[in-house]
Design a protein around this motif. Structure first.
Motif, PDB file in Angstrom:
ATOM      1  N   UNK A  30       7.239  13.155  13.162  1.00 51.18           N
ATOM      2  CA  UNK A  30       8.597  13.367  12.660  1.00 51.18           C
ATOM      3  C   UNK A  30       8.983  12.201  11.750  1.00 51.18           C
ATOM      4  N   UNK A  31       9.578  12.542  10.617  1.00 48.46           N
ATOM      5  CA  UNK A  31      10.178  11.550   9.729  1.00 48.46           C
ATOM      6  C   UNK A  31      11.677  11.860   9.637  1.00 48.46           C
ATOM      7  N   UNK A  32      12.491  10.959  10.189  1.00 48.19           N
ATOM      8  CA  UNK A  32      13.930  11.175  10.234  1.00 48.19           C
ATOM      9  C   UNK A  32      14.595  10.625   8.978  1.00 48.19           C
ATOM     10  N   UNK A  33      15.762  11.167   8.653  1.00 51.07           N
ATOM     11  CA  UNK A  33      16.465  10.759   7.443  1.00 51.07           C
ATOM     12  C   UNK A  33      16.986   9.326   7.528  1.00 51.07           C
ATOM     13  N   UNK A  34      17.102   8.780   8.747  1.00 51.33           N
ATOM     14  CA  UNK A  34      17.565   7.389   8.884  1.00 51.33           C
ATOM     15  C   UNK A  34      16.440   6.379   8.688  1.00 51.33           C
ATOM     16  N   UNK A  72       7.373   5.170  18.587  1.00 53.04           N
ATOM     17  CA  UNK A  72       8.643   5.238  17.854  1.00 53.04           C
ATOM     18  C   UNK A  72       8.776   3.993  16.995  1.00 53.04           C
ATOM     19  N   UNK A  73       9.071   4.200  15.701  1.00 49.79           N
ATOM     20  CA  UNK A  73       9.385   3.083  14.814  1.00 49.79           C
ATOM     21  C   UNK A  73      10.819   3.238  14.348  1.00 49.79           C
ATOM     22  N   UNK A 128      24.022  10.703  14.896  1.00 51.76           N
ATOM     23  CA  UNK A 128      23.555  12.028  14.530  1.00 51.76           C
ATOM     24  C   UNK A 128      22.666  11.938  13.290  1.00 51.76           C
ATOM     25  N   UNK A 129      21.509  12.582  13.341  1.00 48.40           N
ATOM     26  CA  UNK A 129      20.570  12.469  12.235  1.00 48.40           C
ATOM     27  C   UNK A 129      19.675  13.705  12.199  1.00 48.40           C
ATOM     28  N   UNK A 130      19.182  14.032  11.010  1.00 47.97           N
ATOM     29  CA  UNK A 130      18.256  15.140  10.816  1.00 47.97           C
ATOM     30  C   UNK A 130      16.899  14.609  10.365  1.00 47.97           C
ATOM     31  N   UNK A 131      15.900  15.487  10.473  1.00 44.82           N
ATOM     32  CA  UNK A 131      14.577  15.095  10.035  1.00 44.82           C
ATOM     33  C   UNK A 131      13.666  16.292   9.848  1.00 44.82           C
ATOM     34  N   UNK A 132      12.421  16.002   9.446  1.00 45.51           N
ATOM     35  CA  UNK A 132      11.400  17.018   9.244  1.00 45.51           C
ATOM     36  C   UNK A 132      10.123  16.558   9.912  1.00 45.51           C
ATOM     37  N   UNK A 135      11.903  21.720  11.638  1.00 40.18           N
ATOM     38  CA  UNK A 135      13.128  20.975  11.354  1.00 40.18           C
ATOM     39  C   UNK A 135      13.591  20.317  12.639  1.00 40.18           C
ATOM     40  N   UNK A 136      14.207  19.157  12.490  1.00 43.82           N
ATOM     41  CA  UNK A 136      14.561  18.319  13.628  1.00 43.82           C
ATOM     42  C   UNK A 136      16.013  17.887  13.488  1.00 43.82           C
TER      43      UNK A 136
END
Length: 369
Positions: free
Chosen positions: A247-251, A273-274, A356-360, A347-348
């Motif tokens: 997973x790569x999160x938008x943050x 987790x990074x 709150x955050x989104x990712x792919x 989608x994540x």
């Protein structure tokens, strides 16, 4: 246009039968057991040297996935996976899996091959790794050029340049030694990833070229089973199942997680987790991470396999919901590695560090056979 090396074709050796391929490849698809073989210095991986397949190991895989936006307005996902199974001084097999998912029209197309080190059809040198119509070129410590143009599928392929800073290389486990079982710590592999590879180039689907506008890729590399060790923990066994996700999160945070399961109901979960500020946390204790599916399943019309495609990923630092971009992203690899699995774009959404955050990401599910 394809790279120049793709125009210099050589004759293929006679193909191995599908049944024999499965027997040969699955017999090597094992995790390491014991310490009879000198392990690499995992606190000092050397790049770009360690991007290549390693002498003295019986099974290894290196693969790339990405979700990319194109100038033509389509969002495309891709998978390009290189494998090597060493079966003796004169036999090494090089399977490749390749897929593109049209995330707008919900279409999934895949291709595969398996080649041997005969006549230069498969192998590696100081800068390249290849098998048939598929190639990875290493151009720097965290830089690659990858291509796939299967001759059996005209108008289907990709040619991408991937690059990031070497500090983005993510080492898993204990300095690269990734344990797969707390109950038996002899089961492990050597494992690192490279998230957030800036991606340029083109993908080809149904005869049309799509130019990458934005998006990043993720590279995964893992090897195990040194020659001379006890063969154990057969990943191809009908009684072994696994789930994996990147997973790569938008943050800016990156997450890798996996489950190993057996028919007795035992599940062991591990991850990395990074955080957005670059801190790396290994999640390897029993209660560090939960990677659990929801009840709803999707059944493949092609193979009859059923998959749970909606998941929750929970730790002290994040609480995430995972769902597929679309359901039909199954890969039937019976003609190359003998396995059937689901691997596709997801989608994540949820919370990371209380925000709150989104990712792919990409999710891989290998069911019990």
């Amino acid at each position: 246009m394809p790279f120049q090396f793709l125009t210099n074709r050589v004759a293929r050796p006679k193909r191995t039968s599908g049944t024999l391929v499965f027997i040969l490849f699955s017999s090597m698809f094992l995790l390491s057991s014991g310490n009879q073989f000198a392990a690499p210095k995992t606190n000092g991986f050397k790049f770009p040297q360690d991007h290549f397949f390693h002498k003295g190991y019986r099974v290894e895989w290196c693969y790339f996935i990405g979700i990319l936006d194109t100038e033509e307005g389509k969002e495309l996902g891709y998978e390009l996976s290189f494998f090597r199974a060493y079966l003796g001084p004169k036999v090494a097999l090089y399977p490749v899996h390749f897929a593109i998912s049209d995330l707008e029209d919900e279409k999934h197309k895949f291709s595969q091959t398996i080649e041997r080190e005969l006549g230069g059809v498969a192998g590696q040198d100081k800068t390249n790794l290849w098998s048939g119509d598929y190639r990875m070129e290493v151009t720097g410590p965290a830089d690659f050029r990858i291509s796939a143009f299967p001759r059996t599928d005209s108008g289907f392929g990709l040619e991408l340049e991937l690059s990031t800073k070497s500090k983005n290389i993510l080492i898993h486990g204990k300095n690269g030694k990734s344990f797969k079982s707390r109950k038996n710590p002899k089961f492990f592999s050597y494992y690192y990833s490279i998230p957030r590879l800036e991606t340029k180039g083109s993908l080809y689907l149904e005869g049309k070229e799509y130019h990458v506008k934005s998006g990043t890729s993720w590279m995964d590399h893992e090897w195990s089973s040194p020659e001379g060790t006890e063969a154990a923990f057969d990943l191809s066994s009908k009684d072994i199942s696994w789930d994996w996700i990147c997973i790569q999160m938008e943050d800016g945070s990156d997450i890798m997680a996996f489950n190993f399961k057996n028919r007795s109901g035992d599940v062991e979960t591990f991850g990395t987790y990074r955080s957005p500020d670059g801190k790396v946390i290994t999640l390897e204790n029993e209660n560090d991470l939960k990677f659990v599916p929801e009840d709803k399943t999707w059944k493949s019309d092609q193979t009859g396999n059923s998959y749970k495609l909606r998941w929750k990923l929970i730790s002290e630092r994040f609480n995430l919901n995972i769902s597929p971009k679309f359901e039909e992203q199954e890969f039937d690899a019976r003609s190359s590695t003998g396995l059937i699995y689901w691997e596709g774009a997801v989608k994540v959404g949820g919370e990371v560090e209380g925000k709150s955050v989104k990712g792919k990401g990409y999710l891989e599910l290998k069911p019990f056979r």
